[in-house]
Design a protein around this motif. Structure first.
Motif, PDB file in Angstrom:
ATOM      1  N   GLU A 139       0.781  -1.231   0.000  1.00 17.23           N
ATOM      2  CA  GLU A 139       0.000   0.000   0.000  1.00 17.23           C
ATOM      3  C   GLU A 139       0.816   1.285   0.000  1.00 17.23           C
ATOM      4  O   GLU A 139       0.292   2.345  -0.338  1.00 17.23           O
ATOM      5  CB  GLU A 139      -0.933   0.013   1.226  1.00 17.23           C
ATOM      6  CG  GLU A 139      -1.893  -1.165   1.262  1.00 17.23           C
ATOM      7  CD  GLU A 139      -2.693  -1.236   2.544  1.00 17.23           C
ATOM      8  OE1 GLU A 139      -2.664  -0.255   3.324  1.00 17.23           O
ATOM      9  OE2 GLU A 139      -3.334  -2.278   2.792  1.00 17.23           O
ATOM     10  N   VAL A 140       2.091   1.210   0.411  1.00 20.22           N
ATOM     11  CA  VAL A 140       2.912   2.422   0.500  1.00 20.22           C
ATOM     12  C   VAL A 140       4.061   2.400  -0.506  1.00 20.22           C
ATOM     13  O   VAL A 140       4.287   3.373  -1.240  1.00 20.22           O
ATOM     14  CB  VAL A 140       3.455   2.613   1.935  1.00 20.22           C
ATOM     15  CG1 VAL A 140       4.339   3.865   2.010  1.00 20.22           C
ATOM     16  CG2 VAL A 140       2.307   2.714   2.931  1.00 20.22           C
ATOM     17  N   ALA A 141       4.801   1.303  -0.562  1.00 22.90           N
ATOM     18  CA  ALA A 141       5.992   1.227  -1.424  1.00 22.90           C
ATOM     19  C   ALA A 141       5.719   1.566  -2.887  1.00 22.90           C
ATOM     20  O   ALA A 141       6.563   2.175  -3.544  1.00 22.90           O
ATOM     21  CB  ALA A 141       6.627  -0.162  -1.305  1.00 22.90           C
ATOM     22  N   PRO A 142       4.544   1.210  -3.465  1.00 25.36           N
ATOM     23  CA  PRO A 142       4.327   1.521  -4.895  1.00 25.36           C
ATOM     24  C   PRO A 142       4.065   2.990  -5.201  1.00 25.36           C
ATOM     25  O   PRO A 142       4.041   3.371  -6.383  1.00 25.36           O
ATOM     26  CB  PRO A 142       3.090   0.677  -5.244  1.00 25.36           C
ATOM     27  CG  PRO A 142       2.968  -0.345  -4.170  1.00 25.36           C
ATOM     28  CD  PRO A 142       3.488   0.324  -2.937  1.00 25.36           C
ATOM     29  N   ALA A 143       3.842   3.827  -4.200  1.00 30.47           N
ATOM     30  CA  ALA A 143       3.479   5.233  -4.451  1.00 30.47           C
ATOM     31  C   ALA A 143       4.691   6.004  -4.971  1.00 30.47           C
ATOM     32  O   ALA A 143       5.755   5.996  -4.358  1.00 30.47           O
ATOM     33  CB  ALA A 143       2.945   5.867  -3.175  1.00 30.47           C
ATOM     34  N   ARG A 144       4.519   6.699  -6.082  1.00 34.33           N
ATOM     35  CA  ARG A 144       5.643   7.336  -6.786  1.00 34.33           C
ATOM     36  C   ARG A 144       5.788   8.822  -6.467  1.00 34.33           C
ATOM     37  O   ARG A 144       4.818   9.500  -6.123  1.00 34.33           O
ATOM     38  CB  ARG A 144       5.455   7.169  -8.299  1.00 34.33           C
ATOM     39  CG  ARG A 144       5.547   5.739  -8.773  1.00 34.33           C
ATOM     40  CD  ARG A 144       4.933   5.553 -10.133  1.00 34.33           C
ATOM     41  NE  ARG A 144       3.482   5.745 -10.083  1.00 34.33           N
ATOM     42  CZ  ARG A 144       2.688   5.681 -11.138  1.00 34.33           C
ATOM     43  NH1 ARG A 144       3.195   5.442 -12.348  1.00 34.33           N
ATOM     44  NH2 ARG A 144       1.390   5.863 -11.013  1.00 34.33           N
ATOM     45  N   THR A 145       7.021   9.291  -6.599  1.00 33.87           N
ATOM     46  CA  THR A 145       7.287  10.717  -6.428  1.00 33.87           C
ATOM     47  C   THR A 145       6.603  11.502  -7.540  1.00 33.87           C
ATOM     48  O   THR A 145       6.272  10.952  -8.601  1.00 33.87           O
ATOM     49  CB  THR A 145       8.792  10.983  -6.423  1.00 33.87           C
ATOM     50  OG1 THR A 145       9.045  12.303  -5.941  1.00 33.87           O
ATOM     51  CG2 THR A 145       9.396  10.851  -7.814  1.00 33.87           C
ATOM     52  N   PHE A 146       6.381  12.768  -7.312  1.00 28.56           N
ATOM     53  CA  PHE A 146       5.584  13.557  -8.243  1.00 28.56           C
ATOM     54  C   PHE A 146       6.053  15.003  -8.230  1.00 28.56           C
ATOM     55  O   PHE A 146       6.665  15.476  -7.265  1.00 28.56           O
ATOM     56  CB  PHE A 146       4.094  13.486  -7.850  1.00 28.56           C
ATOM     57  CG  PHE A 146       3.826  13.997  -6.460  1.00 28.56           C
ATOM     58  CD1 PHE A 146       3.478  15.320  -6.237  1.00 28.56           C
ATOM     59  CD2 PHE A 146       3.937  13.159  -5.364  1.00 28.56           C
ATOM     60  CE1 PHE A 146       3.240  15.799  -4.959  1.00 28.56           C
ATOM     61  CE2 PHE A 146       3.702  13.623  -4.083  1.00 28.56           C
ATOM     62  CZ  PHE A 146       3.347  14.943  -3.883  1.00 28.56           C
ATOM     63  N   LEU A 147       5.759  15.700  -9.302  1.00 29.80           N
ATOM     64  CA  LEU A 147       6.028  17.131  -9.395  1.00 29.80           C
ATOM     65  C   LEU A 147       5.191  17.712 -10.513  1.00 29.80           C
ATOM     66  O   LEU A 147       4.619  16.984 -11.336  1.00 29.80           O
ATOM     67  CB  LEU A 147       7.505  17.415  -9.602  1.00 29.80           C
ATOM     68  CG  LEU A 147       8.187  16.998 -10.910  1.00 29.80           C
ATOM     69  CD1 LEU A 147       9.528  17.720 -11.038  1.00 29.80           C
ATOM     70  CD2 LEU A 147       8.443  15.503 -10.970  1.00 29.80           C
ATOM     71  N   LEU A 148       5.108  19.023 -10.526  1.00 35.68           N
ATOM     72  CA  LEU A 148       4.360  19.715 -11.569  1.00 35.68           C
ATOM     73  C   LEU A 148       5.191  19.830 -12.837  1.00 35.68           C
ATOM     74  O   LEU A 148       6.432  19.823 -12.791  1.00 35.68           O
ATOM     75  CB  LEU A 148       3.956  21.102 -11.082  1.00 35.68           C
ATOM     76  CG  LEU A 148       3.054  21.153  -9.848  1.00 35.68           C
ATOM     77  CD1 LEU A 148       2.843  22.600  -9.421  1.00 35.68           C
ATOM     78  CD2 LEU A 148       1.723  20.470 -10.114  1.00 35.68           C
ATOM     79  N   ARG A 172       0.174   9.211  -0.327  1.00 36.63           N
ATOM     80  CA  ARG A 172       0.871   7.980   0.066  1.00 36.63           C
ATOM     81  C   ARG A 172       2.379   8.136  -0.106  1.00 36.63           C
ATOM     82  O   ARG A 172       3.162   7.660   0.728  1.00 36.63           O
ATOM     83  CB  ARG A 172       0.368   6.795  -0.768  1.00 36.63           C
ATOM     84  CG  ARG A 172      -1.060   6.394  -0.471  1.00 36.63           C
ATOM     85  CD  ARG A 172      -1.422   5.133  -1.242  1.00 36.63           C
ATOM     86  NE  ARG A 172      -2.853   4.857  -1.166  1.00 36.63           N
ATOM     87  CZ  ARG A 172      -3.372   3.659  -0.923  1.00 36.63           C
ATOM     88  NH1 ARG A 172      -2.577   2.614  -0.732  1.00 36.63           N
ATOM     89  NH2 ARG A 172      -4.677   3.488  -0.885  1.00 36.63           N
ATOM     90  N   HIS A 173       2.787   8.781  -1.211  1.00 36.05           N
ATOM     91  CA  HIS A 173       4.225   8.952  -1.400  1.00 36.05           C
ATOM     92  C   HIS A 173       4.809   9.879  -0.338  1.00 36.05           C
ATOM     93  O   HIS A 173       5.928   9.649   0.135  1.00 36.05           O
ATOM     94  CB  HIS A 173       4.544   9.501  -2.787  1.00 36.05           C
ATOM     95  CG  HIS A 173       6.024   9.602  -3.010  1.00 36.05           C
ATOM     96  ND1 HIS A 173       6.797   8.525  -3.385  1.00 36.05           N
ATOM     97  CD2 HIS A 173       6.886  10.637  -2.846  1.00 36.05           C
ATOM     98  CE1 HIS A 173       8.067   8.892  -3.446  1.00 36.05           C
ATOM     99  NE2 HIS A 173       8.143  10.173  -3.132  1.00 36.05           N
ATOM    100  N   LYS A 174       4.093  10.914   0.016  1.00 35.66           N
ATOM    101  CA  LYS A 174       4.566  11.798   1.071  1.00 35.66           C
ATOM    102  C   LYS A 174       4.720  11.045   2.394  1.00 35.66           C
ATOM    103  O   LYS A 174       5.650  11.278   3.167  1.00 35.66           O
ATOM    104  CB  LYS A 174       3.621  12.982   1.232  1.00 35.66           C
ATOM    105  CG  LYS A 174       3.749  14.034   0.136  1.00 35.66           C
ATOM    106  CD  LYS A 174       5.071  14.767   0.243  1.00 35.66           C
ATOM    107  CE  LYS A 174       5.115  16.005  -0.619  1.00 35.66           C
ATOM    108  NZ  LYS A 174       6.388  16.747  -0.474  1.00 35.66           N
TER     109      LYS A 174
END
Length: 451
Positions: free
Chosen positions: A190-199, A241-243
């Motif tokens: 539930e947590v490990a797959p969440a990816r980093t993100f940006l605009l 989740r990624h945060k």
């Protein structure tokens, strides 16, 4: 803060390896995870440098960076350690040598999934030394503008983390929150797959500065006006989740487990690390019997007059309407001090207001009334009487209360007569008054209320 031994320490059963490309320099990177002795912790080794220098994964070795966490000892620097640390911490690997042949970790798909799968595939060995756990017994909070991250007392044997993400109105990344009590199994799924993100604008600026030269939209989440570009979300709340994944990685720099409740609101790596340092500072001061910790907000570690179980036995309220977490002190028949930890998971934040969570003033007044109800229960038998609010006067709302705040509820000037009770209530956040009011109650027989 208190520290004690808990579960056995754990390391890998055998080595594991992950290969990828670094986000920052575009380096080809091989990272190798190897078993390590008990009490050695997590250590990064730069195998590409003469002498293979190492850097322990501890808060005191963090070097300030934008949008990431880096470690330095001497000339050895390792960039973007947060995802690897999150994977190790989430899977409860306490002792490990992490060897890299580049100055940065591989970015992979922007998540901790590849690292987590490699670590889980290597297997786990329990060691004959206890893992130390830092038990939060007083609130500690750090803040930077509108961003906060706070640690509150909770269950002494587990960690709960909640994250509230809010980039404001008009952002293509919607406001969202995520709550977790991460076990290794839940972390992996539930947590490990969440990816980093940006605009998209941020991505362009980074590319213009030479960062991310070998990174495309397929390698992380880049948000344009209409959502992710060239990619799909794995979870509706993937960004939150990624945060939370990052919080786990940054708090791993404590070098021990953490027990309690961590509430983060718009925090990033620098603030997460600052909380880790604050917790270590308070723990050190507690050990040395030092006075006046500068980062502690609220009471010291004196035992509460009533914990949550005692409150539940006395009060009729239940979730989602119980607004007390503990009672700090009671002067029977006169005054009381109680706490309410305000988390991003409060149900009223879903509608008040979406994207701009503010605790409604009426809920602050209700928390005051419940605190006064504790005093009333010492004057009237709660099994036979029920206190109902009769009036609230002289109300003043002076400060917004938002996720990450802790309400200190002070009830004084308490008086009770045959069928009435009254008191003055003040709610504070840090040293600021959030609300105050004069409360009056009608105390009625239970059967009369039920009728």
């Amino acid at each position: 803060m208190t520290t004690r031994g808990s579960r056995p320490q754990r390391t890998l059963a055998r080595a594991a390896e992950v290969r990828g490309i670094g986000y920052l320099l575009g380096s080809d990177v091989t990272v190798r995870f190897s078993p390590a002795p008990a009490d050695s912790g997590i250590t990064f080794v730069r195998s590409d440098l003469p002498g293979r220098p190492s850097v322990p994964a501890l808060a005191r070795f963090v070097e300030p960076r934008e949008r990431r966490t880096a470690l330095r000892r001497g000339e050895a620097v390792v960039e973007m350690v947060e995802h690897i640390l999150s994977a190790l911490s989430g899977l409860r690997i306490d002792n490990c040598i992490v060897e890299l042949d580049a100055p940065e970790t591989p970015g992979m798909d922007g998540s901790a999934l590849a690292f987590s799968r490699a670590i889980a595939g290597a297997g786990v060995v329990e060691q004959d030394r206890p893992r130390m756990v830092l038990v939060i017994d007083r609130p500690v909070s750090v803040r930077d503008g509108k961003a906060t991250v706070a640690a509150y007392p909770g269950a002494p044997d587990r960690l709960v983390i909640s994250y509230q993400l809010d980039y404001g109105d008009g952002s293509p990344i919607p406001s969202q929150s995520y709550f977790a009590e991460p076990s290794p199994g839940r972390y992996l799924e539930e947590v490990a797959p969440a990816r980093t993100f940006l605009l998209a604008a941020e991505a362009e600026a980074l590319r213009a500065s030479g960062i991310g030269s070998r990174t495309s939209e397929a390698d992380l989440l880049i948000f344009g006006p209409d959502g992710p570009i060239g990619n799909d979300l794995r979870f509706p709340d993937e960004c939150a989740r990624h945060k939370l994944l990052d919080v786990i990685g940054d708090l791993a720099l404590l070098g021990m487990d953490l027990a309690g409740h961590v509430v983060a609101h718009r925090s990033g790596h620098a603030l997460n690390v600052e909380l880790a340092r604050a917790l270590l500072s308070v723990e050190s001061e507690a050990q040395d019997d030092a006075a006046g910790p500068s980062t502690v907000i609220g009471p010291t570690c004196d035992p509460p007059a009533m914990d949550i179980n005692s409150i539940l036995r006395l009060m009729p309220h239940r979730y989602p309407f119980l607004l007390l977490d503990r009672v700090l002190s009671i002067d029977h028949g006169r005054s009381l001090r109680a706490l309410k930890n305000v988390t991003c998971n409060e149900p009223f934040f879903q509608g008040h207001w979406p994207g701009r969570p503010v605790m409604p003033g009426v809920m602050i007044l209700e928390a005051m009334a419940q605190a006064a109800g504790i005093l009333i229960s010492h004057r009237f038998d709660p099994a036979r009487h029920l206190a109902m609010i009769a009036s609230i006067d002289d109300v003043k709302l002076r400060r917004q209360v938002v996720p990450g705040d802790q309400l200190l509820l002070e009830i004084d000037r308490f008086r009770a007569r045959s069928k009435m009770a009254e008191a003055r209530g003040v709610a504070r956040v840090d040293d600021q008054v959030a609300a105050e009011a004069r409360l009056r109650f009608a105390v009625l027989p239970t059967e009369q209320v039920a009728a």
